[in-house]
Design a protein around this motif. Structure first.
Motif, short mmCIF file in Angstrom:
data_model
loop_
_atom_site.label_atom_id
_atom_site.label_comp_id
_atom_site.label_asym_id
_atom_site.label_seq_id
_atom_site.Cartn_x
_atom_site.Cartn_y
_atom_site.Cartn_z
N TYR A 94 0.84 -1.19 0.00
CA TYR A 94 0.00 0.00 0.00
C TYR A 94 0.88 1.25 0.00
N TYR A 95 0.52 2.18 -0.90
CA TYR A 95 1.29 3.40 -1.08
C TYR A 95 0.43 4.63 -0.81
N CYS A 96 1.03 5.58 -0.15
CA CYS A 96 0.44 6.89 0.03
C CYS A 96 0.99 7.79 -1.08
N ALA A 97 0.14 8.69 -1.60
CA ALA A 97 0.59 9.52 -2.71
C ALA A 97 -0.01 10.92 -2.61
N ALA A 98 0.74 11.89 -3.07
CA ALA A 98 0.30 13.28 -3.10
C ALA A 98 -0.15 13.64 -4.50
N TYR A 99 -1.36 14.20 -4.60
CA TYR A 99 -1.97 14.52 -5.88
C TYR A 99 -1.31 15.73 -6.54
N ASP A 100 -1.14 15.61 -7.85
CA ASP A 100 -0.60 16.72 -8.63
C ASP A 100 -1.69 17.32 -9.51
N SER A 101 -2.12 16.59 -10.53
CA SER A 101 -3.19 17.06 -11.41
C SER A 101 -3.68 15.88 -12.23
N GLY A 102 -4.88 16.03 -12.76
CA GLY A 102 -5.44 14.99 -13.60
C GLY A 102 -6.51 14.18 -12.87
N ILE A 103 -6.84 13.03 -13.43
CA ILE A 103 -7.87 12.17 -12.88
C ILE A 103 -7.37 11.53 -11.59
N TYR A 104 -8.16 11.65 -10.52
CA TYR A 104 -7.67 11.29 -9.20
C TYR A 104 -7.38 9.79 -9.06
N SER A 105 -8.00 8.95 -9.88
CA SER A 105 -7.82 7.50 -9.75
C SER A 105 -6.65 6.97 -10.59
N TYR A 106 -5.97 7.86 -11.30
CA TYR A 106 -4.84 7.45 -12.12
C TYR A 106 -3.53 7.68 -11.36
N ALA A 107 -2.67 6.68 -11.34
CA ALA A 107 -1.40 6.82 -10.63
C ALA A 107 -0.56 7.96 -11.20
N ARG A 108 -0.66 8.20 -12.49
CA ARG A 108 0.16 9.26 -13.11
C ARG A 108 -0.27 10.67 -12.70
N SER A 109 -1.38 10.77 -11.98
CA SER A 109 -1.84 12.08 -11.50
C SER A 109 -1.14 12.49 -10.20
N TYR A 110 -0.26 11.65 -9.70
CA TYR A 110 0.40 11.87 -8.41
C TYR A 110 1.90 12.04 -8.63
N ASN A 111 2.50 13.00 -7.94
CA ASN A 111 3.92 13.28 -8.20
C ASN A 111 4.83 12.97 -7.02
N VAL A 112 4.27 12.55 -5.90
CA VAL A 112 5.09 12.16 -4.75
C VAL A 112 4.52 10.88 -4.18
N TRP A 113 5.40 9.91 -3.93
CA TRP A 113 4.98 8.61 -3.42
C TRP A 113 5.82 8.22 -2.20
N GLY A 114 5.20 7.49 -1.28
CA GLY A 114 5.95 6.90 -0.20
C GLY A 114 6.61 5.60 -0.68
N GLN A 115 7.29 4.94 0.25
CA GLN A 115 8.02 3.72 -0.09
C GLN A 115 7.13 2.48 -0.05
N GLY A 116 5.95 2.61 0.55
CA GLY A 116 5.00 1.50 0.61
C GLY A 116 5.09 0.72 1.91
N THR A 117 3.99 0.07 2.26
CA THR A 117 3.93 -0.79 3.44
C THR A 117 3.14 -2.05 3.06
N GLN A 118 3.68 -3.21 3.45
CA GLN A 118 3.10 -4.48 3.03
C GLN A 118 1.93 -4.88 3.92
N VAL A 119 0.81 -5.19 3.28
CA VAL A 119 -0.35 -5.75 3.96
C VAL A 119 -0.58 -7.14 3.42
N THR A 120 -0.61 -8.13 4.31
CA THR A 120 -0.86 -9.51 3.92
C THR A 120 -2.05 -10.03 4.70
N VAL A 121 -3.07 -10.51 3.98
CA VAL A 121 -4.27 -11.03 4.61
C VAL A 121 -4.33 -12.53 4.36
#
Length: 123
Positions: A94-121
């Motif tokens: 799971y990644y947290c991301a900061a929005y830049d511009s564009g469609i909110y559900s597209y990853a390319r609309s975000y310009n800053v990302w965290g390193q991620g955290t693993q969730v295993t169910v």
């Protein structure tokens, strides 16, 4: 520009709950829309949830509606993802991301990302 660090991921049984947290640094956090994405092995990164800078508006992908809740605390510079009734198909990084511009559900609309955290169910 913000920097992001996620935490809270771990192994949990199906039906359980987890709360992910994303700590942000940078003076622009309070005016930045934020989102959570996830990426399972062998799959593309997918949108999970979105929250506007004020926290008044949120959006979710259909598969998590009613189970996940995104929230933020601008005083603490955090954005959280409360995940309930977890399913094995929620397993991903799971990644947290900061929005830049564009469609909110597209990853390319975000310009800053965290390193991620693993969730295993587990089933």
């Amino acid at each position: 520009q913000v920097q992001l660090v996620e935490s809270g991921g771990e192994l949990v049984q199906a039906g359980g709950s987890l709360r992910l947290s994303c700590a942000a640094s940078g003076r622009t956090f309070s005016i930045t829309n934020m989102a959570w994405f996830r990426q399972a092995p062998g799959k593309e990164r997918e949108f999970v949830a979105y929250i506007t800078s004020t926290g008044r508006t949120t959006y979710y992908t259909d598969s998590v509606k009613g189970r996940f809740t995104i929230s933020r605390d601008n005083a603490k510079n955090t954005v959280d993802l409360q995940m309930n009734s977890l399913k094995p198909e929620d397993t991903a990084v799971y990644y947290c991301a900061a929005y830049d511009s564009g469609i909110y559900s597209y990853a390319r609309s975000y310009n800053v990302w965290g390193q991620g955290t693993q969730v295993t169910v587990s089933s």
